[in-house]
Design a protein around this motif. Structure first.
Motif, PDB file in Angstrom:
ATOM      1  N   TRP A   3      25.258 -28.291  -4.542  1.00  0.00           N
ATOM      2  CA  TRP A   3      25.160 -29.439  -3.809  1.00  0.00           C
ATOM      3  C   TRP A   3      26.698 -30.226  -4.156  1.00  0.00           C
ATOM      4  O   TRP A   3      26.804 -30.038  -5.286  1.00  0.00           O
ATOM      5  CB  TRP A   3      24.004 -30.022  -4.422  1.00  0.00           C
ATOM      6  CG  TRP A   3      22.459 -29.660  -3.749  1.00  0.00           C
ATOM      7  CD1 TRP A   3      21.738 -28.819  -4.549  1.00  0.00           C
ATOM      8  CD2 TRP A   3      22.037 -29.911  -2.594  1.00  0.00           C
ATOM      9  NE1 TRP A   3      20.743 -28.774  -3.583  1.00  0.00           N
ATOM     10  CE2 TRP A   3      20.833 -29.381  -2.425  1.00  0.00           C
ATOM     11  CE3 TRP A   3      22.374 -30.871  -1.618  1.00  0.00           C
ATOM     12  CZ2 TRP A   3      19.905 -29.552  -1.356  1.00  0.00           C
ATOM     13  CZ3 TRP A   3      21.581 -30.893  -0.334  1.00  0.00           C
ATOM     14  CH2 TRP A   3      20.337 -30.209  -0.474  1.00  0.00           C
ATOM     15  N   LYS A  15      15.551 -23.007  -7.219  1.00  0.00           N
ATOM     16  CA  LYS A  15      15.310 -22.079  -5.912  1.00  0.00           C
ATOM     17  C   LYS A  15      14.009 -21.726  -5.728  1.00  0.00           C
ATOM     18  O   LYS A  15      13.318 -21.472  -6.675  1.00  0.00           O
ATOM     19  CB  LYS A  15      16.313 -21.092  -6.236  1.00  0.00           C
ATOM     20  CG  LYS A  15      16.176 -20.090  -7.169  1.00  0.00           C
ATOM     21  CD  LYS A  15      17.341 -19.033  -7.435  1.00  0.00           C
ATOM     22  CE  LYS A  15      17.181 -18.203  -8.443  1.00  0.00           C
ATOM     23  NZ  LYS A  15      16.062 -17.180  -8.271  1.00  0.00           N
ATOM     24  N   TYR A  26      25.990 -28.103 -13.610  1.00  0.00           N
ATOM     25  CA  TYR A  26      25.821 -29.452 -13.206  1.00  0.00           C
ATOM     26  C   TYR A  26      26.992 -30.430 -13.670  1.00  0.00           C
ATOM     27  O   TYR A  26      27.756 -30.094 -14.536  1.00  0.00           O
ATOM     28  CB  TYR A  26      24.646 -30.033 -13.937  1.00  0.00           C
ATOM     29  CG  TYR A  26      23.287 -29.672 -13.852  1.00  0.00           C
ATOM     30  CD1 TYR A  26      22.675 -28.518 -14.894  1.00  0.00           C
ATOM     31  CD2 TYR A  26      22.638 -30.006 -12.646  1.00  0.00           C
ATOM     32  CE1 TYR A  26      21.353 -28.177 -14.472  1.00  0.00           C
ATOM     33  CE2 TYR A  26      21.195 -29.546 -12.532  1.00  0.00           C
ATOM     34  CZ  TYR A  26      20.736 -28.514 -13.288  1.00  0.00           C
ATOM     35  OH  TYR A  26      19.525 -28.056 -13.026  1.00  0.00           O
ATOM     36  N   SER A  44      25.898 -29.986  -8.431  1.00  0.00           N
ATOM     37  CA  SER A  44      25.019 -28.980  -9.122  1.00  0.00           C
ATOM     38  C   SER A  44      25.324 -27.490  -8.509  1.00  0.00           C
ATOM     39  O   SER A  44      25.570 -27.486  -7.078  1.00  0.00           O
ATOM     40  CB  SER A  44      23.835 -29.384  -9.289  1.00  0.00           C
ATOM     41  OG  SER A  44      22.884 -28.291 -10.067  1.00  0.00           O
ATOM     42  N   THR A  95      22.352 -22.138 -13.675  1.00  0.00           N
ATOM     43  CA  THR A  95      22.698 -23.306 -13.100  1.00  0.00           C
ATOM     44  C   THR A  95      23.998 -24.032 -13.772  1.00  0.00           C
ATOM     45  O   THR A  95      24.319 -23.860 -14.890  1.00  0.00           O
ATOM     46  CB  THR A  95      21.369 -24.325 -13.246  1.00  0.00           C
ATOM     47  OG1 THR A  95      21.075 -24.548 -14.760  1.00  0.00           O
ATOM     48  CG2 THR A  95      20.110 -23.735 -12.585  1.00  0.00           C
ATOM     49  N   LEU A 139      17.116 -30.036  -5.106  1.00  0.00           N
ATOM     50  CA  LEU A 139      17.885 -30.781  -6.095  1.00  0.00           C
ATOM     51  C   LEU A 139      17.082 -32.071  -6.433  1.00  0.00           C
ATOM     52  O   LEU A 139      16.781 -32.937  -5.496  1.00  0.00           O
ATOM     53  CB  LEU A 139      19.130 -31.363  -5.434  1.00  0.00           C
ATOM     54  CG  LEU A 139      19.921 -32.147  -6.513  1.00  0.00           C
ATOM     55  CD1 LEU A 139      20.566 -31.175  -7.629  1.00  0.00           C
ATOM     56  CD2 LEU A 139      21.275 -32.628  -5.852  1.00  0.00           C
ATOM     57  N   CYS A 199      24.669 -29.461   1.029  1.00  0.00           N
ATOM     58  CA  CYS A 199      24.446 -28.067   0.340  1.00  0.00           C
ATOM     59  C   CYS A 199      25.617 -27.195   0.782  1.00  0.00           C
ATOM     60  O   CYS A 199      26.001 -27.149   1.996  1.00  0.00           O
ATOM     61  CB  CYS A 199      23.063 -27.763   0.499  1.00  0.00           C
ATOM     62  SG  CYS A 199      22.589 -27.243   2.243  1.00  0.00           S
ATOM     63  N   VAL A 252      16.837 -23.827  -1.851  1.00  0.00           N
ATOM     64  CA  VAL A 252      17.225 -24.554  -2.976  1.00  0.00           C
ATOM     65  C   VAL A 252      16.982 -26.077  -2.845  1.00  0.00           C
ATOM     66  O   VAL A 252      17.133 -26.589  -1.901  1.00  0.00           O
ATOM     67  CB  VAL A 252      18.853 -24.205  -2.959  1.00  0.00           C
ATOM     68  CG1 VAL A 252      19.366 -25.200  -4.309  1.00  0.00           C
ATOM     69  CG2 VAL A 252      19.228 -22.955  -3.241  1.00  0.00           C
ATOM     70  N   ILE A 290      18.382 -28.452 -10.230  1.00  0.00           N
ATOM     71  CA  ILE A 290      18.554 -27.681  -9.373  1.00  0.00           C
ATOM     72  C   ILE A 290      17.667 -26.363  -9.648  1.00  0.00           C
ATOM     73  O   ILE A 290      17.618 -25.808 -10.482  1.00  0.00           O
ATOM     74  CB  ILE A 290      19.934 -27.183  -9.086  1.00  0.00           C
ATOM     75  CG1 ILE A 290      19.948 -26.214  -7.541  1.00  0.00           C
ATOM     76  CG2 ILE A 290      20.595 -26.285 -10.105  1.00  0.00           C
ATOM     77  CD1 ILE A 290      21.489 -26.192  -7.102  1.00  0.00           C
TER      78      ILE A 290
END
Length: 124
Positions: free
Chosen positions: A33, A69, A57, A46, A55, A78, A93, A76, A67
């Protein structure tokens, strides 16, 4: 291949929103993102590696955004909590074929595929 972002809206400071990024056509190695506020450059928010779920950030959202999935849905999410007015932006995204490490995951040039963006507005 398509990325469809959704979930944006107008909320008050302190509220929460959950953005979704649904991918069609294939599964990617890394999903991310980014956001872009008016008059500012696009910035990393993220990212998540599809395999293993690592992950990443940005410091500005760490502890507030999560975040995740859904393998079955190739989607995905957020989760954005404790939203602040400075979180106001268009959220995009993005995805790429391989699993990125942090140094590349935060770079927009890493990603070959982009969704259309969803507006998040946080009022004070």
């Amino acid at each position: 291949v398509q990325l469809q972002a959704s979930g944006g809206g107008l909320v008050q400071a302190g509220d929460s929103l959950r953005l979704s990024c649904a991918a069609s056509g294939r599964t990617f190695g890394t999903y991310a993102w980014f956001r872009q506020a008016p008059g500012k450059e696009r910035e990393f928010v993220s990212a998540i590696r599809w395999s293993g779920g690592t992950t990443y950030y940005a410091d500005s959202v760490k502890g507030r955004f999560t975040i995740t999935k859904d393998n079955a849905k190739n989607t995905v999410y957020l989760q954005m909590n404790s939203l602040k007015p400075e979180d106001t932006a268009i959220y995009y995204c993005a995805a790429n074929a391989y699993g990125a490490i942090m140094s590349s995951a935060k770079m927009s040039s890493t990603y070959a595929y982009w969704g259309q963006g969803t507006q998040v507005t946080v009022s004070s």
